[in-house]
Write a protein that holds these residues in place. Sequence first.
Motif, PDB file in Angstrom:
ATOM      1  N   SER A 140       7.651 -13.694  -3.903  1.00 28.39           N
ATOM      2  CA  SER A 140       7.504 -12.251  -4.107  1.00 28.39           C
ATOM      3  C   SER A 140       8.161 -11.823  -5.405  1.00 28.39           C
ATOM      4  O   SER A 140       9.114 -12.467  -5.879  1.00 28.39           O
ATOM      5  N   LEU A 141       7.636 -10.746  -5.961  1.00 30.12           N
ATOM      6  CA  LEU A 141       8.226 -10.107  -7.127  1.00 30.12           C
ATOM      7  C   LEU A 141       8.043  -8.603  -7.001  1.00 30.12           C
ATOM      8  O   LEU A 141       7.101  -8.142  -6.340  1.00 30.12           O
ATOM      9  N   ARG A 142       8.920  -7.862  -7.658  1.00 27.65           N
ATOM     10  CA  ARG A 142       8.757  -6.416  -7.743  1.00 27.65           C
ATOM     11  C   ARG A 142       8.728  -6.014  -9.205  1.00 27.65           C
ATOM     12  O   ARG A 142       9.671  -6.273  -9.947  1.00 27.65           O
ATOM     13  N   LEU A 143       7.645  -5.372  -9.603  1.00 24.62           N
ATOM     14  CA  LEU A 143       7.531  -4.840 -10.952  1.00 24.62           C
ATOM     15  C   LEU A 143       7.894  -3.362 -10.939  1.00 24.62           C
ATOM     16  O   LEU A 143       7.567  -2.649  -9.982  1.00 24.62           O
ATOM     17  N   SER A 144       8.554  -2.921 -12.001  1.00 22.40           N
ATOM     18  CA  SER A 144       8.917  -1.516 -12.147  1.00 22.40           C
ATOM     19  C   SER A 144       8.372  -0.992 -13.460  1.00 22.40           C
ATOM     20  O   SER A 144       8.337  -1.711 -14.457  1.00 22.40           O
ATOM     21  N   CYS A 145       7.989   0.269 -13.447  1.00 23.49           N
ATOM     22  CA  CYS A 145       7.519   0.929 -14.658  1.00 23.49           C
ATOM     23  C   CYS A 145       8.179   2.305 -14.706  1.00 23.49           C
ATOM     24  O   CYS A 145       7.875   3.164 -13.875  1.00 23.49           O
ATOM     25  N   ALA A 146       9.052   2.476 -15.670  1.00 24.85           N
ATOM     26  CA  ALA A 146       9.735   3.759 -15.834  1.00 24.85           C
ATOM     27  C   ALA A 146       8.939   4.622 -16.801  1.00 24.85           C
ATOM     28  O   ALA A 146       8.724   4.239 -17.955  1.00 24.85           O
ATOM     29  N   ALA A 147       8.504   5.764 -16.319  1.00 29.70           N
ATOM     30  CA  ALA A 147       7.732   6.700 -17.136  1.00 29.70           C
ATOM     31  C   ALA A 147       8.596   7.902 -17.490  1.00 29.70           C
ATOM     32  O   ALA A 147       9.276   8.456 -16.633  1.00 29.70           O
ATOM     33  N   SER A 148       8.539   8.285 -18.756  1.00 27.34           N
ATOM     34  CA  SER A 148       9.276   9.458 -19.197  1.00 27.34           C
ATOM     35  C   SER A 148       8.402  10.262 -20.140  1.00 27.34           C
ATOM     36  O   SER A 148       7.404   9.781 -20.662  1.00 27.34           O
ATOM     37  N   GLY A 149       8.805  11.522 -20.350  1.00 22.83           N
ATOM     38  CA  GLY A 149       8.014  12.409 -21.193  1.00 22.83           C
ATOM     39  C   GLY A 149       7.258  13.415 -20.341  1.00 22.83           C
ATOM     40  O   GLY A 149       7.816  13.988 -19.413  1.00 22.83           O
ATOM     41  N   ARG A 150       5.978  13.579 -20.612  1.00 30.44           N
ATOM     42  CA  ARG A 150       5.180  14.598 -19.922  1.00 30.44           C
ATOM     43  C   ARG A 150       4.663  14.106 -18.580  1.00 30.44           C
ATOM     44  O   ARG A 150       3.478  14.117 -18.293  1.00 30.44           O
ATOM     45  N   LYS A 165      11.282  12.130 -15.370  1.00 32.96           N
ATOM     46  CA  LYS A 165      11.196  10.681 -15.179  1.00 32.96           C
ATOM     47  C   LYS A 165      10.583  10.353 -13.832  1.00 32.96           C
ATOM     48  O   LYS A 165      10.863  11.025 -12.839  1.00 32.96           O
ATOM     49  N   THR A 166       9.774   9.332 -13.824  1.00 31.67           N
ATOM     50  CA  THR A 166       9.266   8.799 -12.567  1.00 31.67           C
ATOM     51  C   THR A 166       9.114   7.299 -12.717  1.00 31.67           C
ATOM     52  O   THR A 166       8.949   6.785 -13.834  1.00 31.67           O
ATOM     53  N   THR A 167       9.198   6.573 -11.631  1.00 32.41           N
ATOM     54  CA  THR A 167       9.075   5.127 -11.651  1.00 32.41           C
ATOM     55  C   THR A 167       7.983   4.709 -10.681  1.00 32.41           C
ATOM     56  O   THR A 167       7.951   5.183  -9.544  1.00 32.41           O
ATOM     57  N   VAL A 168       7.114   3.853 -11.146  1.00 33.36           N
ATOM     58  CA  VAL A 168       6.080   3.299 -10.274  1.00 33.36           C
ATOM     59  C   VAL A 168       6.387   1.815 -10.055  1.00 33.36           C
ATOM     60  O   VAL A 168       6.727   1.096 -10.995  1.00 33.36           O
ATOM     61  N   TYR A 169       6.306   1.391  -8.809  1.00 27.87           N
ATOM     62  CA  TYR A 169       6.634   0.025  -8.430  1.00 27.87           C
ATOM     63  C   TYR A 169       5.377  -0.698  -7.964  1.00 27.87           C
ATOM     64  O   TYR A 169       4.476  -0.100  -7.382  1.00 27.87           O
ATOM     65  N   LEU A 170       5.381  -1.983  -8.199  1.00 25.80           N
ATOM     66  CA  LEU A 170       4.359  -2.848  -7.622  1.00 25.80           C
ATOM     67  C   LEU A 170       5.094  -3.994  -6.927  1.00 25.80           C
ATOM     68  O   LEU A 170       5.692  -4.839  -7.591  1.00 25.80           O
ATOM     69  N   GLN A 175       5.973   7.799 -22.203  1.00 22.73           N
ATOM     70  CA  GLN A 175       6.485   6.478 -22.538  1.00 22.73           C
ATOM     71  C   GLN A 175       6.601   5.660 -21.250  1.00 22.73           C
ATOM     72  O   GLN A 175       7.090   6.157 -20.236  1.00 22.73           O
ATOM     73  N   LEU A 176       6.137   4.416 -21.310  1.00 22.80           N
ATOM     74  CA  LEU A 176       6.136   3.533 -20.153  1.00 22.80           C
ATOM     75  C   LEU A 176       6.904   2.267 -20.500  1.00 22.80           C
ATOM     76  O   LEU A 176       6.586   1.601 -21.491  1.00 22.80           O
ATOM     77  N   VAL A 177       7.880   1.908 -19.669  1.00 20.61           N
ATOM     78  CA  VAL A 177       8.668   0.699 -19.891  1.00 20.61           C
ATOM     79  C   VAL A 177       8.653  -0.122 -18.610  1.00 20.61           C
ATOM     80  O   VAL A 177       9.127   0.332 -17.565  1.00 20.61           O
ATOM     81  N   GLU A 178       8.108  -1.328 -18.708  1.00 20.62           N
ATOM     82  CA  GLU A 178       7.975  -2.203 -17.542  1.00 20.62           C
ATOM     83  C   GLU A 178       9.118  -3.197 -17.476  1.00 20.62           C
ATOM     84  O   GLU A 178       9.714  -3.555 -18.497  1.00 20.62           O
ATOM     85  N   SER A 179       9.378  -3.679 -16.261  1.00 21.34           N
ATOM     86  CA  SER A 179      10.350  -4.743 -16.050  1.00 21.34           C
ATOM     87  C   SER A 179      10.029  -5.444 -14.743  1.00 21.34           C
ATOM     88  O   SER A 179       9.256  -4.930 -13.922  1.00 21.34           O
ATOM     89  N   GLY A 180      10.608  -6.619 -14.557  1.00 20.59           N
ATOM     90  CA  GLY A 180      10.504  -7.294 -13.276  1.00 20.59           C
ATOM     91  C   GLY A 180       9.619  -8.521 -13.232  1.00 20.59           C
ATOM     92  O   GLY A 180       9.527  -9.166 -12.189  1.00 20.59           O
ATOM     93  N   GLY A 181       8.960  -8.864 -14.311  1.00 21.41           N
ATOM     94  CA  GLY A 181       8.132 -10.065 -14.293  1.00 21.41           C
ATOM     95  C   GLY A 181       8.974 -11.331 -14.295  1.00 21.41           C
ATOM     96  O   GLY A 181      10.194 -11.280 -14.361  1.00 21.41           O
ATOM     97  N   GLY A 182       8.301 -12.463 -14.199  1.00 20.44           N
ATOM     98  CA  GLY A 182       9.008 -13.727 -14.221  1.00 20.44           C
ATOM     99  C   GLY A 182       8.203 -14.843 -13.616  1.00 20.44           C
ATOM    100  O   GLY A 182       6.992 -14.710 -13.384  1.00 20.44           O
ATOM    101  N   LEU A 183       8.893 -15.941 -13.354  1.00 22.34           N
ATOM    102  CA  LEU A 183       8.274 -17.125 -12.761  1.00 22.34           C
ATOM    103  C   LEU A 183       8.622 -17.190 -11.278  1.00 22.34           C
ATOM    104  O   LEU A 183       9.800 -17.038 -10.910  1.00 22.34           O
ATOM    105  N   VAL A 184       7.613 -17.407 -10.451  1.00 24.37           N
ATOM    106  CA  VAL A 184       7.835 -17.475  -9.017  1.00 24.37           C
ATOM    107  C   VAL A 184       6.930 -18.551  -8.433  1.00 24.37           C
ATOM    108  O   VAL A 184       5.842 -18.823  -8.961  1.00 24.37           O
TER     109      VAL A 184
END
Length: 118
Positions: free
Chosen positions: A17-27, A78-83, A3-12
Motif C-alpha cells: 500500500s501507498l498513500r499519495l498526497s497533493c497539497a493545493a493552495s491558491g484559488r 489550502k486543501t489536500t487530496v489523498y489517494l 499550486q499543486l504539490v504531490e508527495s508519497g510515491g515510492g517503491l512498494v
Amino acid sequence: QVQLVESGGGLVQPGGSLRLSCAASGRIFSINVMGWYRQAPGKERELVAAISRGGSINYADSVKGRFTISTISRDNTKTTVYLIMNSLKPEDTAVYYCNAEIGIYTYWGQGTQVTVSS
C-alpha cells in the motif's frame, strides 16, 4: 491560480500500500474537480480517480475496490487530496499526477513516481 504539490510515491512490493498526497493552495475555492492521473512508460496519461466539489467520485475500472480518493480542507486557502492505494499491482507502476480543474483551466502537479516491484 492553483499550486499543486504531490508527495508519497515510492517503491512498494506487489500487494502493498501507498498513500499519495497533493497539497493545493491558491484559488482553491474555485476548484470544481480534483483528481489523480497516471502515466506509465509508453502509454497515455489516464484518469485514476476524481472527486468533485459536490463529493461525487469517479474511479477507473482498473482501481475500483483498491484505491480510495478523499479530500481535507483546512481553511479557505489550502486543501489536500489523498489517494490511498491498496493491493498494488505491477501494472500500477507509473508517474502519478495531481490535477485540479477550474472552469476551462486545468492545473497539474509535478508528478510522483510509484513503482510496484518485488
